[in-house]
Design a protein around this motif. Structure first.
Motif, PDB file in Angstrom:
ATOM      1  N   ASN A 241       0.815  -1.213   0.000  1.00  0.00           N
ATOM      2  CA  ASN A 241       0.000   0.000   0.000  1.00  0.00           C
ATOM      3  C   ASN A 241       0.850   1.265   0.000  1.00  0.00           C
ATOM      4  N   ASP A 535      -5.921  -3.705  -2.441  1.00  0.00           N
ATOM      5  CA  ASP A 535      -7.222  -4.275  -2.106  1.00  0.00           C
ATOM      6  C   ASP A 535      -8.170  -4.303  -3.298  1.00  0.00           C
ATOM      7  N   LYS A 556     -15.896  -3.820  -2.486  1.00  0.00           N
ATOM      8  CA  LYS A 556     -14.967  -4.593  -1.656  1.00  0.00           C
ATOM      9  C   LYS A 556     -15.059  -6.072  -1.995  1.00  0.00           C
TER      10      LYS A 556
END
Length: 575
Positions: A241, A535, A556
Motif C-alpha cells: 500500500n 485491495d 470490496k
C-alpha cells in the motif's frame, strides 16, 4: 385597394417614397451595410473583398452589374428584410452548433454515461415499442366494411335482434362473434395505469441491481514535473500500500494509510531523469529506470539502493515488469532484458528481440512463478509479442494462428536469435498504432487485453493459448493504459487524444459484454498513468496536468467465503 390607397397610412407611405426619391443622390454615397453581418459595402477605391465571387467596382463598371443594381436599391422607414444581400450558405455555417462534425461511430465514449442511464434508456425504448405497436388480435378492432359480392342478393328484411343483451354468447354461436372482453376483471378497461399490460409488466419486473460508481475523486495530489510522455511509466502501487511516483529526477513514496511522503532517490547529481518505476509483486523492492539506460533497485523500507546497472540498456528504459525475482526491462533500443536481481552480475541471463521500434509496454502473467508465466510486450511498431522464457511451446499453446498472428519459429528447445536473443512465442499485428496498454485477465486464464494509440483507438482481447482474437472495442480515443479489476470482471482504460468531444477519460467496461459501467472525468491532459490499490477498490490516475487523482471505483472483496466455518475445523467441536 382604394380604401388602403386613400387611408392615412397610404398617404404617409407615398410621402416617404417621394422623400426617398428626392434624397437618393445623397444616399448613394453612403456605405451600404450588410443586413446579416453588419459589414459596409466597399466604396470605389477601397480594398477589394477576399471573396472571388463578389467582383470589385473596377471589374463591374457597367450599369448591368448586379452589384451596381443592388447599390441603387433603397429602403423606407420600415425594416423590410432583403434576402438578396444575405449569403445564406455562409450564415448557416456560422451558426453555433454544439454537435460535433465528426461522423458517428459504433462505439464512442460519451461525455457522461453510466450503467443506470443505459438501463433506463433500454427500459424506456422497450415500453415505447410496446405502446406504439399495433393492437393485438385479441383486442377488438374497428369494424371493416364488407366487400360487395358480384351477384347482388335481393334485399330482405333483417331479423329482429335485441339491442341490449347482457348475457355471454352461447357456445354454439357464430365463431365470428367477438368475445366479451369486459367480462374479464383483468381487462385494460378497468386498469388505472395509462400504459398497456405488457408495459406494466416490464416496469414492474425486477431488474438487475447496478452499482453506482462515484464520478469525483476522493483525493487529488499535486505531482509537479510529472512528465506528459506517452512512452513512460511513472506511477505504480505496491502490495504494501505504498505509491511510487517518478517526478523529474526524483522518486517519491506516498504511504496510503498514513499519507506520509518520503523521497526515495534523487538522480539530479548524475544529470539523469526517471523514466519508469515498478514494484515487485510481493515486497518492498522498487525498480527505477532512467532516460540514460541505467537501472536501479531500491529497498523502500530502508530507502537504500541495492543494485545498480549502469549500462542496462543503450537508451531510455520506458517499461519494467517483475516476475518474482526476475526483472524484465524494455528500452528504446528495441531490446527486452531479463535479469535475476539476486545475482550481482550486470549481464542479463536472457534477451528478447521481437520489436523493430521502442518497447513501451511490458506485463508478466502469473503470481510470481517464473516457470508458468508468460510475458507480453507492446512496441511503437504497433506489434504485441508473447514470450515464454523457458523457450519451449507448451501443449496447451499449440493451435493454428489467426490471420493477424505470426506463429513461433520453433516448437521446442531454446529459440535464439542474434547474440542469443530469444524469439517471441506469438506476435499480433492487428493494432495500427503504438501499444503501451497491456493487461492480463486475472479471472480467465490466458486472456490478454491490449490497447492502441491515437491512430488505432481499439482495445483488443486475445487468447494467447490459440493466438486468436476474441473481441475488440472501438473506444474512439487514444488508449493509454489498462488494468483489470480484482473484485469484479471489469476492465479500466485511460484515454488521451480523441476524435470525439470526450477526451482524457477513465472508463470502466464490463467484460465480456463490453458495456460501459462508468465514465470518469477530471483530468485536463492525457491520462497516461494508471495503478490499482492492493485491495482492488481504488485506482489512481496521473496526467500531464501534474495531478494524481484517486477514485473509489470497485466494490470490496466478498469475505463471506473466508468467514464460513469449515466442517474440518474440529477445534470448534471440542466442548
Amino acid at each position: 385597394m382604394s380604401s388602403l390607397k386613400n387611408s392615412p397610412f397610404g398617404k404617409r407611405l407615398r410621402a416617404a417614397h417621394t422623400e426617398n426619391e428626392a434624397d437618393s443622390p445623397h444616399r448613394r454615397n453612403r456605405p451600404r451595410v450588410n443586413s446579416l453581418f453588419g459589414a459596409p459595402t466597399p466604396q470605389p477605391g477601397s480594398t477589394p473583398s477576399l471573396d472571388s465571387s463578389h467582383p470589385t467596382n473596377s471589374e463591374s463598371s457597367g450599369l448591368d452589374s448586379p452589384f451596381d443594381a443592388r447599390a441603387q436599391k433603397e429602403y423606407g422607414d420600415r425594416f423590410v428584410p432583403s434576402r438578396e444581400v444575405g449569403d445564406l450558405r455562409t450564415t448557416y455555417h456560422l451558426m453555433d452548433d454544439s454537435k460535433s462534425s465528426t461522423p458517428s461511430k459504433a462505439k464512442m465514449i460519451p461525455t457522461e454515461s453510466d450503467a443506470l442511464k443505459e438501463q433506463a434508456n433500454a427500459l424506456f425504448n422497450s415500453v415505447l415499442h410496446t405502446e406504439v405497436r399495433p393492437i393485438s388480435p385479441q383486442r377488438p378492432s374497428s369494424p371493416v366494411r364488407p366487400v360487395a359480392s358480384s351477384s347482388a342478393a335481393p334485399p330482405s328484411t333483417p331479423t329482429r335482434r335485441r339491442l341490449f343483451t347482457y348475457n355471454s354468447p352461447s357456445a354454439g354461436s357464430n365463431p365470428a362473434t367477438p368475445t366479451r372482453r369486459l367480462d374479464a376483471p383483468t381487462d385494460e378497461a378497468y386498469a388505472m395505469s395509462p400504459v398497456r399490460a405488457e408495459s406494466r409488466h416490464l416496469l414492474e419486473s425486477p431488474r438487475r441491481q447496478l452499482r453506482n460508481v462515484c464520478k469525483t475523486p476522493y483525493r487529488v495530489l499535486d505531482a509537479p514535473e510529472l512528465a506528459d510522455d506517452f512512452y513512460l511509466n511513472l506511477v505504480d502501487w505496491s502490495s504494501t500500500n505504498v505509491l511510487g511516483v517518478g517526478l523529474g529526477a526524483c522518486v517519491y513514496l506516498w504511504t496510503a494509510h498514513t499519507a506520509a511522503v518520503s523521497k526515495l532517490c534523487d538522480l539530479s547529481n548524475t544529470n539523469d531523469t526517471v523514466s519508469s518505476v515498478s514494484w515487485v509483486q510481493k515486497g518492498t523492492t522498487l525498480a527505477v529506470g532512467t532516460l540514460s539506460g541505467r537501472l536501479h533497485i531500491y529497498d523502500a523500507n530502508t530507502l537504500q539502493r541495492q543494485r545498480s546497472y549502469q549500462q542496462a540498456h543503450g537508451n531510455r528504459i520506458g517499461a519494467l515488469s517483475w516476475n518474482a525475482h526476475i526483472l524484465s526491462s524494455g528500452s528504446r533500443d528495441r531490446m527486452i532484458h531479463h535479469r535475476d536481481v539476486r545475482e550481482a552480475t550486470a549481464r542479463p541471463f536472457k534477451r528478447s528481440s521481437g520489436h523493430r521500434q521502442e518497447v513501451c509496454g511490458l506485463r508478466w502473467n502469473g503470481d510470481g512463478d517464473p516457470q508458468s508465466a508468460l510475458l507480453a510486450s507492446g512496441g511503437n511498431d504497433n506489434k504485441v509479442c508473447i514470450w515464454d522464457l523457458r523457450g519451449s511451446k507448451r501443449p496447451g499453446l499449440r493451435g493454428a494462428p489467426g490471420p493477424s498472428v505470426t506463429a513461433p519459429a520453433a516448437t521446442s528447445g531454446i529459440t535464439g536469435g542474434e547474440d542469443g536473443a530469444d524469439l517471441p512465442l506469438w506476435k499480433f499485428h492487428e493494432h495500427t498504432a503504438a501499444v503501451k496498454a497491456l493487461a492480463w485477465d486475472p479471472h480467465v486464464s490466458g486472456v490478454l487485453a491490449t490497447g492502441g494509440g491515437t491512430a488505432d483507438k481499439h482495445i483488443r482481447f486475445w487468447n494467447v493459448g490459440t493466438g486468436n482474437l476474441l473481441n475488440q472495442l472501438d473506444t474512439g480515443s487514444q488508449v493509454c493504459n489498462l488494468t483489470w479489476s480484482l473484485t469484479s470482471h471489469e476492465l479500466v482504460s485511460t484515454h488521451g487524444f480523441s476524435s470525439t468531444t470526450a477526451q482524457n477519460q477513465i472508463c470502466i467496461w464490463k467484460y465480456p459484454s463490453l458495456d460501459m459501467v462508468a465514465s470518469l472525468t477530471g483530468h485536463t491532459h492525457r491520462v497516461l498513468y494508471l495503478a490499482m490499490s492492493p485491495d482492488g477498490e481504488t485506482i489512481v490516475t496521473g496526467a500531464g496536468d501534474e495531478t494524481l487523482r484517486f477514485w473509489n471505483s470497485f466494490p470490496k472483496k466478498d469475505t463471506n467465503e473466508a468467514k464460513r466455518e469449515s466442517r474440518l475445523d474440529y477445534g470448534r467441536l471440542i466442548r
